[in-house]
Motif scaffolding. Structure first.
Motif, PDB file in Angstrom:
ATOM      1  N   ARG A 172       4.739  -0.617 -27.860  1.00 16.01           N
ATOM      2  CA  ARG A 172       5.040  -2.027 -27.587  1.00 16.01           C
ATOM      3  C   ARG A 172       5.760  -2.192 -26.258  1.00 16.01           C
ATOM      4  O   ARG A 172       5.494  -3.136 -25.517  1.00 16.01           O
ATOM      5  N   GLN A 173       6.669  -1.265 -25.934  1.00 13.51           N
ATOM      6  CA  GLN A 173       7.379  -1.345 -24.666  1.00 13.51           C
ATOM      7  C   GLN A 173       6.414  -1.180 -23.497  1.00 13.51           C
ATOM      8  O   GLN A 173       6.527  -1.882 -22.496  1.00 13.51           O
ATOM      9  N   VAL A 174       5.476  -0.263 -23.622  1.00 15.86           N
ATOM     10  CA  VAL A 174       4.488  -0.074 -22.560  1.00 15.86           C
ATOM     11  C   VAL A 174       3.643  -1.332 -22.433  1.00 15.86           C
ATOM     12  O   VAL A 174       3.367  -1.804 -21.328  1.00 15.86           O
ATOM     13  N   GLY A 175       3.238  -1.916 -23.545  1.00 16.45           N
ATOM     14  CA  GLY A 175       2.460  -3.144 -23.515  1.00 16.45           C
ATOM     15  C   GLY A 175       3.223  -4.287 -22.868  1.00 16.45           C
ATOM     16  O   GLY A 175       2.667  -5.052 -22.065  1.00 16.45           O
ATOM     17  N   MET A 176       4.512  -4.403 -23.192  1.00 17.67           N
ATOM     18  CA  MET A 176       5.327  -5.461 -22.589  1.00 17.67           C
ATOM     19  C   MET A 176       5.469  -5.228 -21.095  1.00 17.67           C
ATOM     20  O   MET A 176       5.406  -6.175 -20.306  1.00 17.67           O
ATOM     21  N   ALA A 177       5.659  -3.983 -20.694  1.00 13.36           N
ATOM     22  CA  ALA A 177       5.782  -3.681 -19.265  1.00 13.36           C
ATOM     23  C   ALA A 177       4.501  -4.048 -18.539  1.00 13.36           C
ATOM     24  O   ALA A 177       4.547  -4.601 -17.429  1.00 13.36           O
ATOM     25  N   TYR A 178       3.376  -3.774 -19.155  1.00 13.49           N
ATOM     26  CA  TYR A 178       2.105  -4.139 -18.548  1.00 13.49           C
ATOM     27  C   TYR A 178       2.037  -5.636 -18.310  1.00 13.49           C
ATOM     28  O   TYR A 178       1.713  -6.095 -17.219  1.00 13.49           O
ATOM     29  N   TRP A 179       2.335  -6.410 -19.346  1.00 12.90           N
ATOM     30  CA  TRP A 179       2.228  -7.867 -19.218  1.00 12.90           C
ATOM     31  C   TRP A 179       3.257  -8.440 -18.253  1.00 12.90           C
ATOM     32  O   TRP A 179       2.997  -9.422 -17.568  1.00 12.90           O
ATOM     33  N   GLN A 180       4.437  -7.833 -18.163  1.00 12.88           N
ATOM     34  CA  GLN A 180       5.496  -8.360 -17.298  1.00 12.88           C
ATOM     35  C   GLN A 180       5.366  -7.893 -15.852  1.00 12.88           C
ATOM     36  O   GLN A 180       5.876  -8.556 -14.952  1.00 12.88           O
TER      37      GLN A 180
END
Length: 80
Positions: free
Chosen positions: A59-67
């Motif tokens: 989830r953290q990697v996914g959030m970093a991608y989107w941000q």
């Protein structure tokens, strides 16, 4: 009761079915069964913790991608 039985009961049903199964053991076997059950519960909990940690990292990697990456694709820099 053996380790695999305890682990499977706890993993599928939780603590209440495991306690009910322990209640069904003979009094002279109850101490050993309780120790086996405690080990099984600890092992299942450790597996769950590892899985939850891996899911949180995803989830953290996914959030970093989107941000970070998505604003770059839109021609903007990362959010500050």
């Amino acid at each position: 009761m053996d380790y695999e039985q305890c682990r499977d009961i706890y993993a599928t049903g939780g603590m209440n079915p495991l306690l009910a199964a322990l209640d069904g053991t003979a009094p002279h076997e109850r101490t050993e069964a309780a120790l086996i059950a405690a080990r099984a519960v600890g092992d299942v909990a450790a597996q769950n913790l590892a899985r939850f940690r891996a899911e949180a990292e995803e989830r953290q990697v996914g959030m970093a991608y989107w941000q970070i990456v998505m604003p770059l694709n839109a021609g903007r820099g990362p959010r500050e």
